[in-house]
Design a protein around this motif. Structure first.
Motif, PDB file in Angstrom:
ATOM      1  N   LEU A 195      -3.415 -52.377  46.475  1.00 35.73           N
ATOM      2  CA  LEU A 195      -2.608 -51.222  46.888  1.00 35.73           C
ATOM      3  C   LEU A 195      -1.919 -50.588  45.675  1.00 35.73           C
ATOM      4  O   LEU A 195      -1.948 -49.366  45.491  1.00 35.73           O
ATOM      5  CB  LEU A 195      -1.552 -51.667  47.914  1.00 35.73           C
ATOM      6  N   PHE A 196      -1.305 -51.425  44.831  1.00 37.17           N
ATOM      7  CA  PHE A 196      -0.590 -50.906  43.657  1.00 37.17           C
ATOM      8  C   PHE A 196      -1.566 -50.300  42.637  1.00 37.17           C
ATOM      9  O   PHE A 196      -1.251 -49.335  41.951  1.00 37.17           O
ATOM     10  CB  PHE A 196       0.263 -52.004  43.016  1.00 37.17           C
ATOM     11  N   GLN A 197      -2.745 -50.886  42.587  1.00 41.33           N
ATOM     12  CA  GLN A 197      -3.775 -50.373  41.681  1.00 41.33           C
ATOM     13  C   GLN A 197      -4.179 -48.951  42.113  1.00 41.33           C
ATOM     14  O   GLN A 197      -4.321 -48.049  41.282  1.00 41.33           O
ATOM     15  CB  GLN A 197      -4.983 -51.309  41.761  1.00 41.33           C
ATOM     16  N   ALA A 198      -4.345 -48.769  43.423  1.00 40.48           N
ATOM     17  CA  ALA A 198      -4.720 -47.449  43.958  1.00 40.48           C
ATOM     18  C   ALA A 198      -3.612 -46.434  43.684  1.00 40.48           C
ATOM     19  O   ALA A 198      -3.877 -45.301  43.266  1.00 40.48           O
ATOM     20  CB  ALA A 198      -4.982 -47.543  45.457  1.00 40.48           C
ATOM     21  N   ALA A 199      -2.356 -46.851  43.889  1.00 38.75           N
ATOM     22  CA  ALA A 199      -1.228 -45.936  43.656  1.00 38.75           C
ATOM     23  C   ALA A 199      -1.185 -45.535  42.179  1.00 38.75           C
ATOM     24  O   ALA A 199      -0.994 -44.356  41.845  1.00 38.75           O
ATOM     25  CB  ALA A 199       0.086 -46.607  44.052  1.00 38.75           C
ATOM     26  N   LYS A 207      -8.470 -50.273  54.647  1.00 36.49           N
ATOM     27  CA  LYS A 207      -9.809 -50.454  54.049  1.00 36.49           C
ATOM     28  C   LYS A 207     -10.367 -49.129  53.546  1.00 36.49           C
ATOM     29  O   LYS A 207     -10.835 -49.021  52.417  1.00 36.49           O
ATOM     30  CB  LYS A 207     -10.773 -51.034  55.092  1.00 36.49           C
ATOM     31  N   ALA A 208     -10.330 -48.110  54.414  1.00 36.81           N
ATOM     32  CA  ALA A 208     -10.966 -46.835  54.076  1.00 36.81           C
ATOM     33  C   ALA A 208     -10.280 -46.164  52.878  1.00 36.81           C
ATOM     34  O   ALA A 208     -10.943 -45.706  51.954  1.00 36.81           O
ATOM     35  CB  ALA A 208     -10.938 -45.907  55.288  1.00 36.81           C
ATOM     36  N   VAL A 209      -8.942 -46.136  52.888  1.00 36.70           N
ATOM     37  CA  VAL A 209      -8.226 -45.445  51.807  1.00 36.70           C
ATOM     38  C   VAL A 209      -8.446 -46.158  50.475  1.00 36.70           C
ATOM     39  O   VAL A 209      -8.816 -45.549  49.474  1.00 36.70           O
ATOM     40  CB  VAL A 209      -6.707 -45.362  52.112  1.00 36.70           C
ATOM     41  N   LEU A 210      -8.246 -47.485  50.466  1.00 39.70           N
ATOM     42  CA  LEU A 210      -8.329 -48.202  49.186  1.00 39.70           C
ATOM     43  C   LEU A 210      -9.761 -48.220  48.653  1.00 39.70           C
ATOM     44  O   LEU A 210      -9.985 -48.137  47.445  1.00 39.70           O
ATOM     45  CB  LEU A 210      -7.761 -49.617  49.329  1.00 39.70           C
ATOM     46  N   GLN A 211     -10.722 -48.303  49.556  1.00 41.32           N
ATOM     47  CA  GLN A 211     -12.129 -48.280  49.137  1.00 41.32           C
ATOM     48  C   GLN A 211     -12.456 -46.934  48.483  1.00 41.32           C
ATOM     49  O   GLN A 211     -13.102 -46.863  47.445  1.00 41.32           O
ATOM     50  CB  GLN A 211     -13.017 -48.453  50.374  1.00 41.32           C
ATOM     51  N   GLN A 212     -11.965 -45.859  49.132  1.00 36.36           N
ATOM     52  CA  GLN A 212     -12.234 -44.505  48.629  1.00 36.36           C
ATOM     53  C   GLN A 212     -11.617 -44.299  47.246  1.00 36.36           C
ATOM     54  O   GLN A 212     -12.257 -43.769  46.341  1.00 36.36           O
ATOM     55  CB  GLN A 212     -11.652 -43.488  49.614  1.00 36.36           C
ATOM     56  N   VAL A 213     -10.358 -44.716  47.087  1.00 35.30           N
ATOM     57  CA  VAL A 213      -9.680 -44.538  45.792  1.00 35.30           C
ATOM     58  C   VAL A 213     -10.424 -45.312  44.713  1.00 35.30           C
ATOM     59  O   VAL A 213     -10.639 -44.827  43.603  1.00 35.30           O
ATOM     60  CB  VAL A 213      -8.209 -45.004  45.854  1.00 35.30           C
ATOM     61  N   SER A 248       1.654 -52.849  34.149  1.00 30.91           N
ATOM     62  CA  SER A 248       1.931 -54.217  33.683  1.00 30.91           C
ATOM     63  C   SER A 248       1.744 -55.228  34.815  1.00 30.91           C
ATOM     64  O   SER A 248       1.384 -56.378  34.583  1.00 30.91           O
ATOM     65  CB  SER A 248       3.324 -54.309  33.063  1.00 30.91           C
ATOM     66  N   LEU A 249       1.956 -54.758  36.061  1.00 28.24           N
ATOM     67  CA  LEU A 249       1.695 -55.630  37.220  1.00 28.24           C
ATOM     68  C   LEU A 249       0.208 -55.996  37.262  1.00 28.24           C
ATOM     69  O   LEU A 249      -0.170 -57.151  37.482  1.00 28.24           O
ATOM     70  CB  LEU A 249       2.096 -54.877  38.494  1.00 28.24           C
ATOM     71  N   GLU A 250      -0.648 -54.988  37.024  1.00 25.57           N
ATOM     72  CA  GLU A 250      -2.096 -55.242  36.990  1.00 25.57           C
ATOM     73  C   GLU A 250      -2.468 -56.165  35.838  1.00 25.57           C
ATOM     74  O   GLU A 250      -3.320 -57.034  35.974  1.00 25.57           O
ATOM     75  CB  GLU A 250      -2.859 -53.919  36.809  1.00 25.57           C
TER      76      GLU A 250
END
Length: 566
Positions: free
Chosen positions: A543-547, A88-94, A460-462
């Motif tokens: 997750l992939f969006q953040a990466a 939660k914390a990492v993805l929210q921050q990104v 392209s995944l997004e």
């Protein structure tokens, strides 16, 4: 920690770091280095002593809603974060910080915002853009990008070699062999040809004399001579701007040695007034730089006829820039063969009483060997850019996965540039390296091609599933080891930026992005979005969006434009 150690939290920030992701898996998320807490972390603090301290400290700390596990390692205390909270914390921050993720970290909170003047690229006008200037251009651009991203004010200066004896020769050459039409249509190519022709004739004493006369007229501001020189300069800059555009590089200021021919006379006067200018028997002016004042080290700053040299103009330029920009730091990006020149430059400035000379810095780099196009040895940058573009186009045409795209040329240009930049930035800047097309253009190795390919794939995944993304996705279900590895790696981004900001080396960011791409590729295989339960699909997509977002930010810092299809 702050309670148990009785230290303010901000004192602990630098001692805690994210743990690098390991192939062995199952590592803690953060570690505290015990040695960095003790004032005297010298060698007398024996290793076993540190291990014992770590052990004792770990026993005093208790797990809570944030930390699910605490253990002692060799000289470290390791913390594992509650898995749901981590995701939660990492993805929210990104998501929240977007392109500023990592930059907003508290690691940078104590770093003062400064103004930096960065001089880079600096080709010689009337000569085609040489491959030797490529490194200065991309390294200077990276340093400027990084400093700007971290909130510093940056002035990018291109200091052109646009003065000196060679213009006497070129002027005479143009009067003999020049063609005004050719000068307009392909200025640098034509001036290059003229220069080659006149150089053959320059053995002759009469030509040498004419060249000297031409340059003297230039120094005396003779109108006709000056107007020809100005044409050379303007046409050259126009052509450079076009090439810089291909490289994605811009400058705030074009200056050059010619601006400082008069000011360099003022510098000589200051040196004389301060008793620093000594005359040799031949009449040249030198400055003694030796400690014992025995001339064991000196710098020549004036020719016997009283005219200035390269270093004199550099002194004038430095003083002028400082007066104009009053900056906190001045960075020069040139190859390492100029190290002594800059040592002397900074030393003389200090002798002249300019204490800001201590804030000047020379970022040096090694040489690139073996840059050849299919037609043979290459010296011109444009040939390299065209070659890399055509090779990438060929690779894309033969690959089965290539997507239909609107402008394959432009995509090939961006992918090709990424290949050049990553190959250049993987090692220490000061090292020479052997350039290899095959290595640069591998799509699966540690290359710029691989970074671009990963970015396009995640994009392209997004695109395929993006419209399914809800605002409040429950990412707590991301518990698979491959998902955790990506999250743990995202945690380290600010530390990597911090390291690069300290030593101005891009390799830390390069290796971080390559690892991120490898981890994302593994996760892409093992954590499918398509066909998963909606909640899980959404979390994985997040997750992939953040990466992808962090990958894109890092690439842009390096001077690479991420592509969305290839």
């Amino acid at each position: 920690l702050s309670k148990v150690l009785d230290l303010p939290p901000e004192n602990l920030i630098k001692s805690i770091s994210a743990v690098p992701v390991s192939k062995k898996r199952c590592v803690a998320d953060f570690q505290l280095s015990v040695a960095s807490l003790t004032e005297d972390s010298s060698s007398n603090c024996l290793a076993q002593d540190l291990n014992l301290q770590a052990q004792k400290l770990a026993e005093r700390l208790k797990c809570d809603g944030v930390v699910s596990e605490i253990s002692a390692g060799p000289g470290t205390v390791n913390f594992t974060i509650n898995r749901e909270l981590l995701a939660k914390a990492v993805l929210q921050q990104v998501l929240k910080d977007g392109s500023e993720y990592g930059v907003k970290s508290e690691l940078f909170s104590a770093v003062p915002r400064q103004k930096a003047v960065i001089e880079f690229s600096s080709p010689n006008i009337a000569k085609k853009f040489h491959v030797g200037h490529l490194r200065s251009t991309i390294i200077g651009n990276f340093i400027a990008n990084l400093k700007k991203a971290l909130g510093h004010e940056v002035v990018r200066i291109n200091y052109l070699g646009d003065w000196g004896m060679q213009f006497g020769l070129l002027g005479v050459g143009f009067q003999s062999f020049g063609d005004k039409e050719k000068l307009k249509s392909s200025p640098l190519q034509h001036l290059f040809e003229v220069y080659v022709q006149i150089n053959k004739a320059a053995e002759d004493e009469n030509t040498k004399k004419m060249a000297k006369d031409f340059f003297r007229k230039l120094e005396e501001h003779d109108e006709q001579t000056l107007s020809l020189w100005k044409q050379f300069r303007d046409f050259s800059i126009e052509e450079y701007v076009r090439i810089y555009k291909r490289l994605g590089v811009h400058f705030d200021e074009y200056s050059g040695e010619s601006f400082y021919q008069e000011k360099s006379q003022e510098v000589l006067k200051i040196l004389e007034d301060k008793g620093l200018l000594q005359k040799t028997t031949k009449g040249t002016g030198i400055v003694d730089l030796s400690e014992k004042k025995d001339f064991s080290s000196f710098s020549t700053v004036m020719r016997s006829d009283g005219t200035s040299l390269y270093i004199t103009r550099d002194l004038a330029a430095a003083i002028d820039r400082m007066n104009k920009h009053s900056c906190d730091t001045m960075i020069y990006v040139t190859d390492k063969s100029q190290s002594t020149h800059f040592q002397h430059l900074f030393q003389i400035l200090k002798l002249m009483g300019y204490n800001w000379a201590e804030r000047c810095q020379h970022v040096s780099f090694g040489l690139v060997q073996g840059m050849k196009t299919r037609r043979g040895e290459v010296i011109f940058l444009e040939d390299v850019l065209n070659e890399v573009r055509s090779r990438v186009l060929q690779n894309m045409a033969s690959a089965k996965t290539t997507k239909e795209m609107e402008d394959p040329m432009e995509t090939a240009e961006k992918v090709g540039l990424a290949a050049l930049i990553i190959q250049d930035f993987r090692g220490l800047l000061s090292s020479d390296y052997q350039f290899s097309w095959d290595r640069a253009l591998q799509s699966r190795g540690d290359t710029g091609m691989f970074l671009q390919y990963t970015h396009a794939r995640l994009h392209s995944l997004e695109q395929m599933h993006g419209n399914e993304l809800l605002p409040d996705v429950n990412v707590a279900c991301l518990q698979e080891p491959d998902a955790i590895s990506v999250l743990q790696h995202l945690l380290r981004y600010d530390e990597v930026l911090y390291r690069s900001s300290q030593d101005l080396q891009p390799k830390h960011i390069v290796s971080y992005l390559l690892t991120l791409s490898h981890l994302a590729a593994v996760a892409h295989k093992s954590l499918p979005v398509k066909g998963s339960a909606p909640e899980l699909a959404q979390a994985r997509l997040r997750l992939f969006q953040a990466a992808r977002s962090v990958l894109a930010s890092g690439m842009r810092l390096l001077g690479i434009t991420p592509v969305t299809r290839m």
